[in-house]
Design a protein around this motif. Structure first.
Motif, PDB file in Angstrom:
ATOM      1  N   ALA A  86       0.608  -1.070   0.058  1.00 22.45           N
ATOM      2  CA  ALA A  86       0.015  -0.132   0.118  1.00 22.45           C
ATOM      3  C   ALA A  86       0.992   1.150   0.000  1.00 22.45           C
ATOM      4  N   HIS A  87       1.649   1.128   0.865  1.00 25.79           N
ATOM      5  CA  HIS A  87       2.734   2.297   1.049  1.00 25.79           C
ATOM      6  C   HIS A  87       4.326   2.031   1.027  1.00 25.79           C
ATOM      7  N   LEU A  88       5.134   2.831   0.320  1.00 29.81           N
ATOM      8  CA  LEU A  88       6.841   2.582   0.472  1.00 29.81           C
ATOM      9  C   LEU A  88       7.070   4.200   1.425  1.00 29.81           C
ATOM     10  N   ILE A  89       7.653   3.858   2.740  1.00 33.71           N
ATOM     11  CA  ILE A  89       8.006   4.872   3.457  1.00 33.71           C
ATOM     12  C   ILE A  89       9.732   4.859   3.557  1.00 33.71           C
ATOM     13  N   ALA A  90      10.313   5.954   3.533  1.00 38.03           N
ATOM     14  CA  ALA A  90      11.671   6.265   3.819  1.00 38.03           C
ATOM     15  C   ALA A  90      12.015   6.606   5.165  1.00 38.03           C
ATOM     16  N   GLY A  91      12.845   6.126   5.763  1.00 34.12           N
ATOM     17  CA  GLY A  91      13.457   6.566   7.236  1.00 34.12           C
ATOM     18  C   GLY A  91      14.953   6.954   7.006  1.00 34.12           C
ATOM     19  N   LEU A  92      15.337   8.234   7.427  1.00 38.52           N
ATOM     20  CA  LEU A  92      16.489   8.802   7.105  1.00 38.52           C
ATOM     21  C   LEU A  92      17.097   9.285   8.545  1.00 38.52           C
ATOM     22  N   LYS A  93      18.537   8.946   8.739  1.00 34.69           N
ATOM     23  CA  LYS A  93      19.153   9.268   9.970  1.00 34.69           C
ATOM     24  C   LYS A  93      20.259  10.194   9.752  1.00 34.69           C
ATOM     25  N   VAL A  94      20.367  11.319  10.185  1.00 39.09           N
ATOM     26  CA  VAL A  94      21.441  12.254   9.661  1.00 39.09           C
ATOM     27  C   VAL A  94      22.368  12.376  11.044  1.00 39.09           C
ATOM     28  N   SER A  95      23.684  11.525  10.804  1.00 36.56           N
ATOM     29  CA  SER A  95      24.541  11.743  12.012  1.00 36.56           C
ATOM     30  C   SER A  95      25.575  12.439  11.573  1.00 36.56           C
ATOM     31  N   HIS A  96      26.831  12.601  12.378  1.00 32.24           N
ATOM     32  CA  HIS A  96      27.802  13.287  12.137  1.00 32.24           C
ATOM     33  C   HIS A  96      28.681  13.114  11.104  1.00 32.24           C
ATOM     34  N   SER A  97      28.828  12.123  10.188  1.00 28.96           N
ATOM     35  CA  SER A  97      29.316  11.710   8.775  1.00 28.96           C
ATOM     36  C   SER A  97      28.663  11.089   7.965  1.00 28.96           C
ATOM     37  N   THR A  98      27.389  10.535   8.172  1.00 32.66           N
ATOM     38  CA  THR A  98      26.494   9.679   7.108  1.00 32.66           C
ATOM     39  C   THR A  98      25.225  10.129   7.198  1.00 32.66           C
ATOM     40  N   LEU A  99      24.718  10.091   6.035  1.00 35.50           N
ATOM     41  CA  LEU A  99      23.117   9.968   5.984  1.00 35.50           C
ATOM     42  C   LEU A  99      22.880   8.529   5.722  1.00 35.50           C
ATOM     43  N   SER A 100      22.058   7.783   6.595  1.00 31.48           N
ATOM     44  CA  SER A 100      21.591   6.298   6.497  1.00 31.48           C
ATOM     45  C   SER A 100      19.812   6.432   6.027  1.00 31.48           C
ATOM     46  N   VAL A 101      19.601   5.541   5.152  1.00 26.98           N
ATOM     47  CA  VAL A 101      18.450   5.482   4.566  1.00 26.98           C
ATOM     48  C   VAL A 101      17.957   4.059   4.573  1.00 26.98           C
ATOM     49  N   THR A 102      16.736   3.890   4.956  1.00 26.25           N
ATOM     50  CA  THR A 102      15.963   2.699   5.015  1.00 26.25           C
ATOM     51  C   THR A 102      14.708   2.932   4.410  1.00 26.25           C
ATOM     52  N   LEU A 103      14.528   1.949   3.403  1.00 26.76           N
ATOM     53  CA  LEU A 103      13.154   1.935   2.678  1.00 26.76           C
ATOM     54  C   LEU A 103      12.107   0.881   3.341  1.00 26.76           C
ATOM     55  N   VAL A 104      11.075   1.113   3.733  1.00 27.52           N
ATOM     56  CA  VAL A 104      10.106   0.164   4.256  1.00 27.52           C
ATOM     57  C   VAL A 104       8.766   0.171   3.641  1.00 27.52           C
ATOM     58  N   ASP A 105       8.160  -0.987   3.797  1.00 27.65           N
ATOM     59  CA  ASP A 105       6.868  -1.079   3.202  1.00 27.65           C
ATOM     60  C   ASP A 105       5.711  -0.770   4.306  1.00 27.65           C
ATOM     61  N   PHE A 106       4.431  -0.910   4.177  1.00 27.01           N
ATOM     62  CA  PHE A 106       3.406  -0.313   5.051  1.00 27.01           C
ATOM     63  C   PHE A 106       3.551  -1.388   6.163  1.00 27.01           C
ATOM     64  N   GLU A 107       3.904  -2.587   6.027  1.00 31.94           N
ATOM     65  CA  GLU A 107       3.968  -3.446   7.138  1.00 31.94           C
ATOM     66  C   GLU A 107       5.245  -3.233   8.145  1.00 31.94           C
ATOM     67  N   GLY A 108       6.175  -2.415   7.430  1.00 28.94           N
ATOM     68  CA  GLY A 108       7.371  -2.124   8.326  1.00 28.94           C
ATOM     69  C   GLY A 108       8.563  -3.144   8.020  1.00 28.94           C
ATOM     70  N   ILE A 109       8.253  -3.759   6.747  1.00 29.90           N
ATOM     71  CA  ILE A 109       9.464  -4.880   6.414  1.00 29.90           C
ATOM     72  C   ILE A 109      10.129  -3.936   5.467  1.00 29.90           C
ATOM     73  N   THR A 110      11.496  -4.061   5.676  1.00 28.96           N
ATOM     74  CA  THR A 110      12.857  -3.475   5.087  1.00 28.96           C
ATOM     75  C   THR A 110      12.789  -3.770   3.642  1.00 28.96           C
ATOM     76  N   GLN A 111      12.797  -2.853   2.793  1.00 28.17           N
ATOM     77  CA  GLN A 111      12.913  -3.271   1.480  1.00 28.17           C
ATOM     78  C   GLN A 111      14.505  -2.999   0.832  1.00 28.17           C
ATOM     79  N   HIS A 112      15.066  -2.025   1.373  1.00 28.65           N
ATOM     80  CA  HIS A 112      16.428  -1.571   1.069  1.00 28.65           C
ATOM     81  C   HIS A 112      17.101  -0.816   2.153  1.00 28.65           C
ATOM     82  N   GLU A 113      18.250  -0.758   2.069  1.00 33.31           N
ATOM     83  CA  GLU A 113      19.228   0.155   3.017  1.00 33.31           C
ATOM     84  C   GLU A 113      20.296   0.655   2.145  1.00 33.31           C
ATOM     85  N   HIS A 114      20.807   1.993   2.557  1.00 33.05           N
ATOM     86  CA  HIS A 114      21.769   2.496   1.779  1.00 33.05           C
ATOM     87  C   HIS A 114      22.431   3.570   2.840  1.00 33.05           C
TER      88      HIS A 114
END
Length: 405
Positions: A86-114
């Protein structure tokens, strides 16, 4: 008799009912309608009507009964679950030296990380927006999608953040202060944005995926380049009126003490964070061109090898941290304290003597003290917490759109 609805407005109570049913389904994974009724106290007829609406909106789906299992009385129950597609959501974490990305579906299952490198430790708000736009576009392109394929973005970063307004009062990652960051990001990305302090999102991740599952009242303390805290009271994140109700790192432990990166003196963070330890180490023995991470590792190994100066740096940090933890216990009396973050690979803040010092400073009563658990994790887990926050926001928007339809 079904319980009375709490809202006098029919549309509001319908929206609240849909939200409640979705929350029960999310918690259970999959669940039959009759069990939803028992869980919520709502009549089976109302649950059937609500779930029919959610099915029509594509937010949930039916799960065929397992015909291999022995049949009981009547027909097998048909369960319901969230519809991941139903939906694809991105989670982003801004840290001291990196930007972390995780993509999850509407169930919360991880689809991709970068993970992408940040262009600097402290950048302008516009530079942050640019790298978020560029990184998300690149990640989605590899999946054959573009930004229009996302339903929303959860963003976690250090600092004093008014989450409901998406307003950043101050962040160590930004050169700017008092920024309408959510508004700027939404204009750039044309997507709903949900921003919160990163320690709050760690608490959210611990609540959903980690050590806080099933615990109603707990506190997460994060130790990375800075020191953060997330507070969960009766299952809800506590943020304070201005979004700065959990700034553990900026509680004062020394009048006119060491300079903190927030600009004030005597903050706990100025004694226990990475930069505080390295500042002291540089005074005694400059380490050249090593990265801060390598410098910290070198300092820790020196302390373990018996170097008295390195040991004194960590010992003082441990004493300050014990005092800070004791203050948390004396104020909140939590059931559980979770010490979380990548820095948990070093034990100087949770060594036996530090925990013992904390317990000695806690008000003594004839009851068990709070449990302290250690959870080592990196930035991608922080991003999962941001994604969970994004899922909450997207769910609210989806239910609201149903009410407007």
């Amino acid at each position: 008799m079904a319980p009375k609805d709490r809202s006098a407005n029919g549309a509001d109570q319908r929206e609240a009912g849909r939200t409640q049913v979705l929350a029960v389904i999310r918690k259970a994974g999959q669940i039959a309608r009759i069990d939803i009724a028992q869980e919520t106290g709502v009549s089976p007829a109302t649950v059937t009507a609500l779930t029919s609406e959610l099915l029509a909106a594509g937010l949930i789906e039916e799960v065929a009964p397992d015909i291999e299992k022995p049949a009981g009385r009547g027909r097998p129950r048909v369960a319901l679950r969230l519809r991941g597609a139903a939906h694809l959501i991105a989670g982003l974490k801004v840290s001291h030296s990196t930007l972390s990305v995780t993509l999850v579906d509407f169930e919360g299952i991880t689809q991709h990380e970068h993970t992408a490198a940040m262009p600097g430790h402290k950048i302008t708000a516009q530079a942050l927006i640019d790298i978020i736009h560029r990184t998300l576009s690149d990640v989605l392109r590899h999946l054959g999608k573009d930004l229009s394929g996302l339903s929303g973005i959860g963003l976690g970063m250090a600092g004093v953040i008014d989450a409901p307004k998406g307003f950043v009062h101050w962040s160590p990652s930004l050169t700017d202060r008092n920024i309408q960051l959510r508004e700027m990001l939404e204009q750039s990305l044309s997507l709903p944005i949900f921003i919160d302090n990163d320690a709050n999102l760690v608490a959210k991740a611990e609540q959903l995926f980690g050590e806080g599952r099933g615990v109603k009242d707990f506190i997460v303390v994060t130790i990375e380049h800075g020191v953060g805290m997330g507070i969960v009271i009766d299952g809800q994140i506590y943020r304070g009126t201005r979004g700065c109700g959990a700034e553990f790192g900026h509680t004062k432990v020394h009048l006119d003490g060491a300079l903190c990166r927030c600009g004030q003196r005597g903050c706990l963070e100025a004694y226990v964070a990475d930069y505080a330890l390295l500042r002291e180490a540089q005074l005694s023995e400059p380490v050249g061109n090593l990265s801060p991470e390598d410098q910290l590792t070198q300092l820790f190994l020196a302390a373990k090898a018996g170097d008295s100066t390195a040991q004194s740096i960590f010992n003082r940090a441990g004493r300050m941290f014990a005092m800070g933890l004791a203050n948390i216990v004396n104020i909140f009396d939590p059931k559980l304290i979770i010490l979380s973050g990548e820095r948990m690979q070093f034990d100087y803040l949770y060594a036996d003597e530090v925990i013992a010092a904390m317990m000695a400073l806690v008000v003594q009563v004839d009851a068990p003290p709070p449990e302290v658990r250690i959870h080592r994790w990196g930035d991608l887990m922080w991003a999962r917490g941001a994604a969970a926050y994004g899922i909450e926001g997207v769910t609210d928007l989806a239910v609201r759109m149903m009410a407007d339809a």
